[in-house]
Scaffold this motif. Structure first.
Motif, PDB file in Angstrom:
ATOM      1  N   LEU A 126       0.840  -1.192   0.000  1.00 30.57           N
ATOM      2  CA  LEU A 126       0.000   0.000   0.000  1.00 30.57           C
ATOM      3  C   LEU A 126       0.873   1.239   0.000  1.00 30.57           C
ATOM      4  N   ILE A 127       0.290   2.377  -0.341  1.00 32.22           N
ATOM      5  CA  ILE A 127       0.963   3.664  -0.272  1.00 32.22           C
ATOM      6  C   ILE A 127       0.569   4.303   1.062  1.00 32.22           C
ATOM      7  N   LEU A 128       1.560   4.757   1.801  1.00 29.99           N
ATOM      8  CA  LEU A 128       1.297   5.314   3.136  1.00 29.99           C
ATOM      9  C   LEU A 128       0.700   6.716   3.056  1.00 29.99           C
ATOM     10  N   ARG A 129      -0.371   6.929   3.788  1.00 29.79           N
ATOM     11  CA  ARG A 129      -0.957   8.255   3.942  1.00 29.79           C
ATOM     12  C   ARG A 129      -0.486   8.910   5.232  1.00 29.79           C
ATOM     13  N   GLU A 130       0.212   8.160   6.054  1.00 27.20           N
ATOM     14  CA  GLU A 130       0.706   8.641   7.343  1.00 27.20           C
ATOM     15  C   GLU A 130       2.113   8.107   7.565  1.00 27.20           C
ATOM     16  N   ASP A 131       2.934   8.842   8.331  1.00 19.77           N
ATOM     17  CA  ASP A 131       4.234   8.335   8.761  1.00 19.77           C
ATOM     18  C   ASP A 131       4.009   7.176   9.730  1.00 19.77           C
ATOM     19  N   ILE A 132       4.945   6.239   9.778  1.00 16.15           N
ATOM     20  CA  ILE A 132       4.825   5.131  10.734  1.00 16.15           C
ATOM     21  C   ILE A 132       6.115   4.956  11.539  1.00 16.15           C
ATOM     22  N   ARG A 133       6.290   5.826  12.521  1.00 16.60           N
ATOM     23  CA  ARG A 133       7.382   5.595  13.482  1.00 16.60           C
ATOM     24  C   ARG A 133       7.058   4.357  14.303  1.00 16.60           C
ATOM     25  N   GLU A 134       5.789   4.252  14.692  1.00 11.23           N
ATOM     26  CA  GLU A 134       5.288   3.064  15.378  1.00 11.23           C
ATOM     27  C   GLU A 134       4.057   2.583  14.633  1.00 11.23           C
ATOM     28  N   LEU A 135       3.854   1.257  14.612  1.00 12.69           N
ATOM     29  CA  LEU A 135       2.732   0.673  13.889  1.00 12.69           C
ATOM     30  C   LEU A 135       2.153  -0.460  14.725  1.00 12.69           C
ATOM     31  N   PHE A 136       0.836  -0.480  14.830  1.00 13.80           N
ATOM     32  CA  PHE A 136       0.143  -1.478  15.644  1.00 13.80           C
ATOM     33  C   PHE A 136      -0.936  -2.161  14.810  1.00 13.80           C
ATOM     34  N   LEU A 137      -1.203  -3.418  15.134  1.00  8.47           N
ATOM     35  CA  LEU A 137      -2.243  -4.205  14.474  1.00  8.47           C
ATOM     36  C   LEU A 137      -3.265  -4.639  15.505  1.00  8.47           C
ATOM     37  N   ASP A 138      -4.530  -4.310  15.259  1.00  6.37           N
ATOM     38  CA  ASP A 138      -5.640  -4.814  16.067  1.00  6.37           C
ATOM     39  C   ASP A 138      -6.418  -5.812  15.231  1.00  6.37           C
ATOM     40  N   ILE A 139      -6.751  -6.948  15.842  1.00 10.69           N
ATOM     41  CA  ILE A 139      -7.527  -7.993  15.173  1.00 10.69           C
ATOM     42  C   ILE A 139      -8.731  -8.321  16.044  1.00 10.69           C
ATOM     43  N   ALA A 140      -9.911  -8.322  15.450  1.00 11.99           N
ATOM     44  CA  ALA A 140     -11.128  -8.732  16.149  1.00 11.99           C
ATOM     45  C   ALA A 140     -11.757  -9.864  15.341  1.00 11.99           C
ATOM     46  N   LEU A 141     -11.988 -11.000  15.982  1.00  7.72           N
ATOM     47  CA  LEU A 141     -12.554 -12.179  15.339  1.00  7.72           C
ATOM     48  C   LEU A 141     -13.971 -12.389  15.870  1.00  7.72           C
ATOM     49  N   VAL A 142     -14.929 -12.536  14.937  1.00  5.42           N
ATOM     50  CA  VAL A 142     -16.344 -12.673  15.291  1.00  5.42           C
ATOM     51  C   VAL A 142     -16.937 -13.840  14.512  1.00  5.42           C
ATOM     52  N   THR A 143     -17.796 -14.605  15.157  1.00  6.04           N
ATOM     53  CA  THR A 143     -18.574 -15.623  14.461  1.00  6.04           C
ATOM     54  C   THR A 143     -20.002 -15.589  14.976  1.00  6.04           C
ATOM     55  N   LYS A 144     -20.945 -15.675  14.068  1.00  7.63           N
ATOM     56  CA  LYS A 144     -22.378 -15.637  14.389  1.00  7.63           C
ATOM     57  C   LYS A 144     -22.721 -14.455  15.291  1.00  7.63           C
ATOM     58  N   GLY A 145     -22.080 -13.328  15.039  1.00  5.99           N
ATOM     59  CA  GLY A 145     -22.356 -12.105  15.788  1.00  5.99           C
ATOM     60  C   GLY A 145     -21.717 -12.029  17.164  1.00  5.99           C
ATOM     61  N   GLU A 195       5.387   7.127   0.883  1.00  4.93           N
ATOM     62  CA  GLU A 195       6.234   6.001   0.511  1.00  4.93           C
ATOM     63  C   GLU A 195       5.397   4.726   0.426  1.00  4.93           C
ATOM     64  N   GLN A 196       5.969   3.721  -0.209  1.00  5.75           N
ATOM     65  CA  GLN A 196       5.275   2.448  -0.353  1.00  5.75           C
ATOM     66  C   GLN A 196       5.626   1.523   0.806  1.00  5.75           C
ATOM     67  N   LEU A 197       4.617   0.907   1.364  1.00  8.81           N
ATOM     68  CA  LEU A 197       4.829  -0.162   2.330  1.00  8.81           C
ATOM     69  C   LEU A 197       4.606  -1.456   1.559  1.00  8.81           C
ATOM     70  N   TYR A 198       5.655  -2.262   1.465  1.00  5.05           N
ATOM     71  CA  TYR A 198       5.538  -3.565   0.825  1.00  5.05           C
ATOM     72  C   TYR A 198       6.280  -4.565   1.692  1.00  5.05           C
ATOM     73  N   TYR A 199       5.606  -5.661   1.991  1.00  6.41           N
ATOM     74  CA  TYR A 199       6.241  -6.720   2.761  1.00  6.41           C
ATOM     75  C   TYR A 199       5.875  -8.052   2.132  1.00  6.41           C
ATOM     76  N   ALA A 200       6.880  -8.875   1.913  1.00  4.93           N
ATOM     77  CA  ALA A 200       6.676 -10.239   1.439  1.00  4.93           C
ATOM     78  C   ALA A 200       7.558 -11.129   2.300  1.00  4.93           C
ATOM     79  N   GLY A 201       6.934 -11.967   3.101  1.00  2.80           N
ATOM     80  CA  GLY A 201       7.711 -12.839   3.962  1.00  2.80           C
ATOM     81  C   GLY A 201       6.852 -13.478   5.032  1.00  2.80           C
ATOM     82  N   PRO A 202       7.507 -14.116   5.983  1.00  2.00           N
ATOM     83  CA  PRO A 202       6.756 -14.846   7.009  1.00  2.00           C
ATOM     84  C   PRO A 202       6.240 -13.936   8.121  1.00  2.00           C
ATOM     85  N   ILE A 203       5.125 -14.339   8.682  1.00  2.00           N
ATOM     86  CA  ILE A 203       4.631 -13.756   9.929  1.00  2.00           C
ATOM     87  C   ILE A 203       4.480 -14.920  10.899  1.00  2.00           C
TER      88      ILE A 203
END
Length: 162
Positions: free
Chosen positions: A72-91, A118-126
């Motif tokens: 993706l192309i960054l719209r914001e600087d990323i000195r720090e970056l966080f990921l939030d994940i929410a998993l839902v099933t049947k509401g 700048e472009q954020l591109y990552y290809a590899g393991p998580i």
């Protein structure tokens, strides 16, 4: 002679403002992976930007090192970056998880510290837990945001396991 460029310029402004993604149109649904009884579909929930994501090993048995690609192309600087994940099933929520992807003193990936435009591109393991995905349909909300809590990327995903 001036009418043609002026007309083209006005048409461009009207076309971009009415048909662009600042309005009520949704981004298209993308397929991150599909095979072996598992399908992962996603749509950007960021009204201003779509992005690309693919998962290499698409299997009900998630491996501990899962290879992904994201761009993706960054719209914001990323000195720090966080990921939030929410998993839902049947509401009903099943899991909420937060993970620091980039910390100022501990950059884990080469894209940490990138700047707006700048472009954020990552290809590899998580790294993840090696688990078997139970049969069912799950909704997953993924949000990447920076230290100012500005959205970097956001996706609504559907995981279908048969």
């Amino acid at each position: 002679m001036i009418r043609v460029p002026a007309t083209f310029f006005i048409w461009t402004l009207i076309a971009c403002s009415s048909g662009g993604h600042g309005g009520s149109e949704d981004w298209p649904v993308h397929r991150a992976c599909s095979s072996d009884g598992l399908e992962v579909l996603y749509r950007s929930c960021d009204p201003l930007q779509d992005f690309g994501l693919s998962i290499d090993q698409c299997s009900k048995q998630l491996k501990q090192n899962l290879n992904i690609r994201i761009g993706l192309i960054l719209r914001e600087d990323i000195r720090e970056l966080f990921l939030d994940i929410a998993l839902v099933t049947k509401g009903s929520p099943i899991l909420n998880f937060s993970y620091p992807v980039c910390e100022e003193d501990l950059p884990k990936f080469s894209f940490c510290g990138r700047r707006k435009g700048e472009q954020l591109y990552y290809a590899g393991p998580i790294n993840n837990l090696g688990v078997i995905i139970p049969t069912g349909e799950y909704q997953v909300l993924l949000e990447l945001y920076n230290e100012k809590r500005s959205t970097v990327a956001c996706a609504n995903a559907t995981v279908i396991c048969s």
